[in-house]
Design a protein around this motif. Structure first.
Motif, PDB file in Angstrom:
ATOM      1  N   ASP A   1       0.807  -1.223   0.000  1.00 14.58           N
ATOM      2  CA  ASP A   1       0.000   0.000   0.000  1.00 14.58           C
ATOM      3  C   ASP A   1       0.840   1.273   0.000  1.00 14.58           C
ATOM      4  N   ALA A   2       2.148   1.140   0.048  1.00 10.90           N
ATOM      5  CA  ALA A   2       3.024   2.312   0.109  1.00 10.90           C
ATOM      6  C   ALA A   2       2.855   3.193  -1.117  1.00 10.90           C
ATOM      7  N   GLN A   3       2.909   4.491  -0.895  1.00 14.06           N
ATOM      8  CA  GLN A   3       2.871   5.464  -1.978  1.00 14.06           C
ATOM      9  C   GLN A   3       4.294   5.662  -2.491  1.00 14.06           C
ATOM     10  N   ILE A   4       4.518   5.314  -3.767  1.00 15.70           N
ATOM     11  CA  ILE A   4       5.876   5.297  -4.329  1.00 15.70           C
ATOM     12  C   ILE A   4       5.947   6.196  -5.557  1.00 15.70           C
ATOM     13  N   LEU A   5       6.999   6.989  -5.646  1.00 13.66           N
ATOM     14  CA  LEU A   5       7.254   7.805  -6.832  1.00 13.66           C
ATOM     15  C   LEU A   5       8.545   7.329  -7.484  1.00 13.66           C
ATOM     16  N   ASP A   6       8.457   6.992  -8.768  1.00 16.15           N
ATOM     17  CA  ASP A   6       9.617   6.577  -9.565  1.00 16.15           C
ATOM     18  C   ASP A   6      10.012   7.757 -10.449  1.00 16.15           C
ATOM     19  N   VAL A   7      11.121   8.397 -10.101  1.00 12.47           N
ATOM     20  CA  VAL A   7      11.584   9.583 -10.836  1.00 12.47           C
ATOM     21  C   VAL A   7      12.610   9.153 -11.876  1.00 12.47           C
ATOM     22  N   GLY A   8      12.458   9.658 -13.109  1.00  8.14           N
ATOM     23  CA  GLY A   8      13.319   9.204 -14.185  1.00  8.14           C
ATOM     24  C   GLY A   8      12.974   7.774 -14.550  1.00  8.14           C
ATOM     25  N   CYS A   9      11.679   7.538 -14.762  1.00 10.00           N
ATOM     26  CA  CYS A   9      11.159   6.173 -14.917  1.00 10.00           C
ATOM     27  C   CYS A   9      11.554   5.507 -16.220  1.00 10.00           C
TER      28      CYS A   9
END
Length: 231
Positions: A46-54
């Protein structure tokens, strides 16, 4: 290798870059099983994850196949080719050098920036944005070239240049220990350091290295800093 391009040149080279990224399966940090194991051990689905430079979406696809669903993506262009990442429909296009990350404050548990910081003309703006969007106690995984290798030290002594920073790639930003500490470690606590080398992982603070850790630093060409946002 991709040579240096400014923002306008990057956008003009969209199809060339998409073809290039589609040949790769993500950076070393994405492929490294220890780093992904850290994510699985410390963050639930359920963690909120941001992938930058995906890039092509390889990492997002890997997360999705491991039951993570709350994933957002950021890049300067749409290079996605992995179907699961494309179907997420959660890609934001922006220039990380000066544009703000379009998310509320304190909303992400984890921000992953693998092989991103060294490409930016304004990495300090990006780090301030990471601080803003991470929850208190949230984690930033920051993978960059390791400029403290023995090879880089000798190269700098002889030529004034560093390994991994040359005319045929697009690495432009680098940080001495004290610059990293005063610009980034005011807002973040160093939780772990993971080196990319046969010598496996280490833990500890950036500026306090045991002899064993120093050996790993001297012979590891890449490093991932695990930073925790201060409360």
């Amino acid at each position: 290798m991709v040579q240096y391009r400014n923002t306008e040149q990057i956008r003009q080279s969209h199809e060339e870059l998409k073809t290039y990224y589609n040949k790769k399966k993500g950076s070393w940090a994405i492929r490294d099983q220890k780093i992904f194991a850290y994510i699985k051990e410390n963050f639930n689905p359920d963690a909120q994850i941001l992938d930058v430079g995906c890039s092509n979406g390889y990492f997002a696809d890997k997360l999705l196949r491991n039951n993570y669903r709350n994933i957002d993506l950021v890049d300067i262009g749409d290079y996605l080719t992995f179907p699961e990442a494309v179907n997420l429909n959660r890609l934001n296009l922006l220039d990380l050098n000066f544009e703000k990350l379009p998310y509320p404050e304190n909303c992400f548990d984890l921000v992953c920036a693998f092989q991103v910081l060294e490409h930016l003309e304004n990495p300090f703006h990006f780090m301030r944005e990471c601080k803003k969007i991470l929850k208190p106690g949230g984690t930033l995984l920051l993978a960059i070239p390791n400029i403290f290798t023995l090879k880089s030290r000798l190269m700098f002594f002889l030529t004034g240049n560093l390994y991994s920073y040359n005319l045929v790639n697009d690495h432009i930003s680098l940080f001495t220990r004290d610059v990293f500490k005063k610009c980034f470690l005011n807002d973040f606590e160093m939780e772990k350091i993971k080196f990319f080398s046969p010598l496996s992982k280490i833990s500890g603070r950036l500026n306090i290295l045991s002899p064993k850790e120093l050996v790993k630093e001297l012979f590891s060409i890449k490093v991932c800093y695990i930073l925790r946002k201060n409360f």
